[in-house]
Scaffold this active site. Structure first.
Site, PDB file in Angstrom:
ATOM      1  N   GLU A   1       1.068   2.786   0.300  1.00 45.22           N
ATOM      2  CA  GLU A   1       0.798   1.663  -0.583  1.00 45.22           C
ATOM      3  C   GLU A   1      -0.704   1.694  -0.802  1.00 45.22           C
ATOM      4  O   GLU A   1      -1.477   1.438   0.117  1.00 45.22           O
ATOM      5  CB  GLU A   1       1.282   0.370   0.080  1.00 45.22           C
TER       6      GLU A   1
ATOM      7  N   CYS B   1      -5.500  -5.133  -2.718  1.00 40.93           N
ATOM      8  CA  CYS B   1      -4.946  -3.986  -3.433  1.00 40.93           C
ATOM      9  C   CYS B   1      -4.185  -4.427  -4.671  1.00 40.93           C
ATOM     10  O   CYS B   1      -3.934  -3.629  -5.566  1.00 40.93           O
ATOM     11  CB  CYS B   1      -4.043  -3.172  -2.510  1.00 40.93           C
TER      12      CYS B   1
END
Lengths: 521, 521
Positions: free
Chosen positions: A257, A296
């Site tokens: 991720e 993120c």
């Protein structure tokens, strides 16, 4: 000399040797802790997970594991203040810490609940229907999921030391797979304390959770095809890990991720004066300033209709002007520090790169007013809004992992979809519109580029968790640049830690295999 | 000079330049075809898939795509004799060809049927329940699957040129993703002819299927995060592909299905005289001789209770003695040739390696009686049964990809599970027993090591498809050594070609997005 942060390996707290890396307080620059894993027996950690943690977890049924996950979440909840205090040293305001700490144990609680409600008795998941494979019905097939007979090595990012660890740990525990957590160095002291709280609660079987504070040289060499590696962090490190022989040759299950160039789109209907216009502006500012933009999922590319870009610029700038940067907890502070001065230098370099074809519309990368701290000793940086044209390249390529976003105009939906695609895959996107036709077109045309898309309008805004917040029920991850993986997404994350196997047998034999599995609960 | 095998790229049949590789007839050694992709514009193939094939397929609904898959399967069925004839040149008997050719179009037919019945109207899959994300119900989440906006590069193995291509092609077509097929050189003339039949049927939109006969240098460099690579073949090539920056850096979705050291277990109840004893012996011989043992699912490790190993050896040897090796179609022939003399040399080397701690119980790797062909010009090899002790290492490490299997004893179930695990993950395993307790124990203890486990007994034998046959409804693939991937498994294989995205919105907005998607059918 600053203390070395302990690791928890093979049943005991241990400290690495040598000088290691000194982690500085993000606010004061003072040393917090030294991080080194030199001299630790990492092979013993792997062995311990395999020989002690795995069998212990696999011996428990899903309900018992769900109970453990709940208990560890409650333990963290009770001692959350300790984690807030440590997080402040990493630059996090109270609001930031809540996203990480409360978000972390909250995610574990949701996982516990999903596990209790959604997983069967026993420890085997029977998936999908019985498939009849012959005309007479004497030969059938059935998919089952059983615990992988390995360990989960979880390599976490610095920005969410608690949430990032728990959203990986909870599904692994439910699946019966032991964890070795490896936090990012910068905030490893927060993660270490969370692990300590969990272990002190005494709710996990020995070997179910180990912690390596510091580097893990050679550990991937020890992994095999029943193991998993879950990675959150930079695309560069993800690529390095994914290219390791453990993954390429031995099929260690690998998930990444990675930060991505997430976008938020303002619909043409959402002109100034509409609730959606305000929601867009508020959402953008929130994503720029929450965790000082070190998320993120943060909005890096903000697409708005060409006709309103000046108005959006003004509205966003006006709100950014109200942001008070400073020491977490100091009077009036609404945005904290970056995690460290290295990170600040990185962001400044990225902003410089962006300026090749973008221009600063708000803020100054070299100067910031700071409340309650020294702006140079601490890793402070004010919010920075850039503007670029539709032909700019850098906003689709360069990520400034801080309070930075770039506004860009679009002329029509086709062009918009093309601009969105130039990010090469994202964790999260948002479309702020009250027009279902526009929403449908953009969502369906860009869904394949995203792990999650939020459609925000006056109707869902009150309950919406916002652009940047992954939910345990929904997939977190995304294609391409976002790493190509999936985390969370409800029980999918549990199943990810299990092996799917098709069982072929006669119906009576199949039933007796699965019934007995069920009876063993 | 031998003709060059054409490729189908960007809407036309083209031939590569240069000498290329000459493929020899497996039976006679005569040249069949030359294979070269030198000078072909592989970038044009990638562009064509993206700009022509992808949009065309995505514009069709699932039902239309299912109809196309059915039509191409019927076209292959009508012309199957042409494929049988070509396959014979690759060493396949009629029975072998049926597994590949009929298995191939049969799989496509099952996929068409599963697609028609199991996929919704329109071209978006709504997956799982609506997740309520707020107390008031004004904010919800829903996972959807949409076509990935890329292409599927399908790299197939030599042993199943038709089935191997179709089990990848059918799900990709259903998912709306265009395919570039890259067959293995040794049997590329069979795959080319299958593609020709499909294209001549005129049922696919242009760009949905392209074919590269020969190598694909640099093609992975052109792939991005919306693309997929599906690979079947050796673990070594799988590792090389999986380590390519397309996968490690750009998150191309990669699946490998690699040969593995599959096992078959005889239960302690299945003593000589029981139906299961005979089923075990028959199954082992069938897996050794079908396709001359060139099956990724073939039984390489045969575990039997120590007390019966001599009886099993005798019974298997007696049946192997009846095997007639020779030219496909020649009088009495029951086992054909390996695909080529290089492959035979490989198998002989592997058998030599196995003999480090195994001994030959039946057959001679250097000598075979052959009917209707020259044993040296053709790639013939007789079946070889080896025996090893429980402490042997090579049977768990060395794969002889031909008519070769190793018998090993076990003393109790715990030891058996340990022996099974030493294969480091397999595509398929089988347990031949009529004892549900033994079956349950072995199945549940070794499920995580397998993609598929067959439990074979007197009750399901009549309709069982056997140890080595993957079924479109069930997952094909396996952990660890088997590549860590999944193919088939019903609609899972279709979903694999799509992107899962969590949509967050108010319930009315969500409904209008998905309803309209539905109306567009």
């Amino acid at each position: 000399m600053t203390e070395v942060l302990p690791s928890y390996i093979a049943g005991s707290w241990q400290t690495g040797q040598g000088e290691g890396t000194t982690v500085a307080d993000a606010v004061t620059g003072d040393p917090v802790v030294r991080v080194t894993s030199d001299g630790l027996d990492l092979a013993a950690a792997v062995d311990h997970a395999r020989s002690v943690g795995g069998p212990a977890l696999r011996g428990l049924d899903f309900a018992t594991r769900a109970g453990m996950v709940k208990a560890l979440a409650l333990a963290l909840s009770e001692r959350k203040q300790e984690l807030y205090d440590l997080s402040a040293r990493a630059g996090s305001t109270r609001a930031d810490s809540k996203v990480d700490v409360d978000g972390g144990f909250g995610t574990a609680l949701v996982y516990s609940s999903m596990g209790r409600k959604g997983l069967p008795a026993g420890n085997v998941v029977v998936e999908g229907p019985v498939e009849q494979l012959g005309k007479e019905g004497t030969f059938v097939g059935q998919h089952v999921l059983t615990s992988r007979r390995g360990l989960a090595l979880q390599i976490n990012a610095y920005n969410f030391p608690v949430w990032g660890m728990l959203e990986k740990l909870a599904p692994a525990l439910l699946a019966g797979v032991p964890t070795i957590a490896k936090p990012a160095t910068q905030t490893s002291y927060v993660a270490e304390h969370a692990v300590r709280i969990i272990l002190e609660a005494g709710v996990l079987p020995e070997g179910a959770l180990q912690l390596v504070s510091g580097a893990i040289p050679g550990m991937l060499d020890l992994l095999h095809g029943q193991d998993l590696v879950g990675f959150t962090g930079s695309a560069q490190t993800a690529a390095k890990l994914r290219g390791h022989p453990a993954v390429t040759e031995r099929s260690v299950r690998f998930t990444a991720e990675a930060d991505s160039l997430n976008c938020s789109v303002l619909g043409p209907d959402a002109v100034s004066g509409t609730p959606e216009f305000d929601l867009y502006v508020g959402g953008l500012v929130a994503e720029m300033t929450s965790k000082a933009g070190q998320k993120c999922t943060a909005i890096r590319r903000a697409f708005v209709p060409r006709g309103v870009i000046d108005e959006v610029t003004e509205a966003v700038s006006a709100k950014l002007a109200e942001v008070v940067v400073g020491a977490p907890g100091a009077e009036g502070v609404t945005m904290g520090a970056l995690v460290g001065t290295d990170q600040r230098a990185d962001v400044r370099r990225s902003v410089e790169a962006l300026q090749a074809d973008s221009r600063l519309a708000f803020g100054d990368p070299t100067k910031v007013d700071v409340v309650g701290a020294d702006p140079e000793k601490g890793a402070f940086l004010g919010p920075l809004l850039l503007r670029a044209e539709v032909d700019a390249r850098t906003p689709h390529e360069v990520e400034a992992f801080g309070p930075v976003s770039t506004l860009m105009p679009y002329d029509d939906r086709a062009q918009l979809v093309d601009l969105v695609a130039r990010g090469h895959g994202s964790l999260a996107g948002s479309v702020v519109t009250h027009d279902p036709d526009f929403a449908r077109g953009v969502v369906l045309d860009t869904a394949a580029l995203h792990g999650r898309i939020l459609v925000l309008d006056r109707d869902d805004a009150a309950e919406s968790t916002g652009h940047g917040i992954p939910m345990p029920q929904l997939v977190h991850g995304g294609p391409g640049r976002a790493g190509g993986g999936e985390e969370e997404g409800g029980l999918r994350a549990v199943y990810h830690h299990m092996q799917r196997t098709a069982i072929q047998a006669g119906p009576a034999m199949l039933e007796s295999i699965l019934q007995v599995a069920d009876d063993e609960k």
